[in-house]
Design an enzyme around this catalytic site. Sequence first.
Site, short mmCIF file in Angstrom:
data_model
loop_
_atom_site.label_atom_id
_atom_site.label_comp_id
_atom_site.label_asym_id
_atom_site.label_seq_id
_atom_site.Cartn_x
_atom_site.Cartn_y
_atom_site.Cartn_z
N ASN A 193 -40.68 -26.42 -34.94
CA ASN A 193 -40.39 -24.74 -34.62
C ASN A 193 -41.62 -24.08 -34.36
OD1 ASN A 193 -39.94 -22.00 -35.11
ND2 ASN A 193 -38.96 -22.36 -37.34
N CYS A 199 -39.30 -15.41 -35.31
CA CYS A 199 -38.83 -16.29 -34.34
C CYS A 199 -38.09 -15.53 -33.27
CB CYS A 199 -38.04 -17.40 -34.90
SG CYS A 199 -38.91 -18.43 -36.03
N HIS A 209 -32.91 -21.00 -30.98
CA HIS A 209 -34.17 -20.96 -31.39
C HIS A 209 -34.28 -22.47 -32.29
CE1 HIS A 209 -37.66 -20.58 -33.50
NE2 HIS A 209 -37.00 -20.45 -34.89
N1 ACO Z 1 -39.84 -34.65 -47.64
C1 ACO Z 1 -39.31 -34.75 -48.67
N2 ACO Z 1 -38.60 -34.18 -49.44
C2 ACO Z 1 -38.71 -32.66 -49.24
C3 ACO Z 1 -39.32 -32.36 -48.12
C4 ACO Z 1 -39.95 -33.20 -47.35
N3 ACO Z 1 -40.92 -32.83 -46.42
N4 ACO Z 1 -39.11 -30.93 -48.34
C5 ACO Z 1 -38.46 -30.71 -49.22
N5 ACO Z 1 -38.18 -31.75 -50.03
C6 ACO Z 1 -37.22 -32.06 -50.90
C7 ACO Z 1 -37.28 -30.74 -52.02
O1 ACO Z 1 -38.35 -30.63 -52.71
C8 ACO Z 1 -35.94 -31.04 -52.58
O2 ACO Z 1 -35.95 -31.83 -53.48
P1 ACO Z 1 -35.48 -31.76 -55.13
O3 ACO Z 1 -33.54 -31.97 -54.89
O4 ACO Z 1 -35.73 -32.74 -55.91
O5 ACO Z 1 -35.52 -30.27 -55.64
C9 ACO Z 1 -34.79 -31.53 -51.65
O6 ACO Z 1 -35.82 -32.17 -50.70
C10 ACO Z 1 -34.05 -30.55 -50.75
O7 ACO Z 1 -34.90 -29.42 -50.61
P2 ACO Z 1 -34.03 -28.24 -49.62
O8 ACO Z 1 -35.05 -27.24 -49.61
O9 ACO Z 1 -32.66 -27.75 -50.31
O10 ACO Z 1 -33.68 -29.02 -48.40
P3 ACO Z 1 -32.78 -28.62 -47.27
O11 ACO Z 1 -31.76 -29.61 -46.96
O12 ACO Z 1 -32.57 -27.26 -47.04
O13 ACO Z 1 -33.91 -28.72 -45.82
C11 ACO Z 1 -35.31 -27.29 -44.62
C12 ACO Z 1 -34.98 -28.08 -45.82
C13 ACO Z 1 -35.64 -28.20 -43.57
C14 ACO Z 1 -36.63 -26.44 -44.63
C15 ACO Z 1 -34.17 -26.47 -44.30
O14 ACO Z 1 -33.63 -25.56 -45.26
C16 ACO Z 1 -34.48 -25.48 -43.12
O15 ACO Z 1 -34.40 -25.81 -41.82
N6 ACO Z 1 -34.48 -24.03 -43.38
C17 ACO Z 1 -34.18 -22.97 -42.36
C18 ACO Z 1 -35.47 -22.82 -41.59
C19 ACO Z 1 -35.25 -21.66 -40.56
O16 ACO Z 1 -34.64 -21.66 -39.77
N7 ACO Z 1 -36.20 -20.56 -40.64
C20 ACO Z 1 -35.96 -19.52 -39.73
C21 ACO Z 1 -37.00 -19.46 -38.62
S1 ACO Z 1 -38.51 -19.65 -39.16
C22 ACO Z 1 -39.26 -18.22 -38.76
O17 ACO Z 1 -38.89 -17.09 -38.54
C23 ACO Z 1 -40.94 -18.40 -38.85
#
Ligand code: ACO
Length: 334
Positions: free
Chosen positions: A286, A115, A256
Amino acid sequence: MAVYASFRSIGAYAPEKILSNSDLEKMVDTTDEWIVKRTGIKERRIADKHISTSDMGAMAARAAIERSGLSKEDIDLVVCATVTPDYFNMPSTACIISDKIGISNVQAFDISAACSGFVYGLSIAKAFVESGMKKNVLVIGAEKFSSIVDYTDRSTCILFGDGAGAAVISATTDKSEAFIDIHASADGSYADFLVTPAPGSVHPANQKMLDEKLNFVQMKGNETFKLAVKTLTKDVVDILEHNNIESSQIKYFIPHQANYRIIKAVGDALGMREDQVVLTVQKYGNTSAASIPMAINDIFESGRLKEGELMLLDTFGGGLTWASALIPFAGKVK
Ligand code: ACO
């Protein structure tokens, strides 16, 4: 006379096909409510089967060149940032884009910084232009991220989209048009936070690698989220302090576009007003290296971005890599 790099024009391409949250509800165990609450994303664009990363990059590049007022013969370096190249080994996507837009006998190469790729590309353009080696550099961020997403994995498939953006970075002797600063950095000890394990020298292409789905992006989402907020905030505070610039002097903060919550946390930590923060995550998701140039293009095409206005770019991605930049927009408005 000193020569500086200036941000002369912007262009972008977004595929027409929309993948909405309600479409995803039919594909994996998720809900529109969860996706919007956790990410801010409502829909993302997906390129057709026959459209490659270079096709999208070429469309963005053509728009950027046309808006620069230059001709393609003036471009003397083509840099493409992508982690979804047309071919994983060779030729580079930059070479293919150059050919598609009719640029030949010009240095062209890809960079891999996920990214952060577009801002990394800007730092390369700055170095080439300010050293006097090149005059007009085409920097492209293009991704067909859908080609490495597992549409049965709800933790990643809701996040990513396809698209491309491009900019022409030109030499100028007018200091008021010059890039002010770029910081770019990396920490490979977090390499496993965001990874597409195969194909590569670690896992060469074979049936086992496909059976294990190693060709799809894997992400430690929550760990990446926390590190992103911390790193992006520190990076922006550093670049502003280093250049004695207050956040109130920034016309547009263009982070980003990975997750609305990350953008909001960083914007709030910097005291950014809502009208300063550029948001496209809700409609494009993204798009990795394409995310920042697509966002710049959005404010350009809607008539919000004017010549001379100061942009603060800030990005974070696989590697891990991160980068920020303070750049006045030096393009002519339509
Ligand atoms: N729908 C419903 N539930 C979901 C989904 C979904 N699509 N995805 C995950 N869950 C569930 C998980 O299984 C978990 O359930 P559990 O508590 O029973 O285990 C719960 O939701 C919480 O999951 P987390 O991963 O802790 O959720 P979080 O609030 O962290 O959100 C997300 C996830 C959106 C991916 C977030 O962590 C994020 O945006 N991370 C950063 C992404 C980023 O900036 N990447 C860098 C750039 S990308 C690149 O370089 C290509």
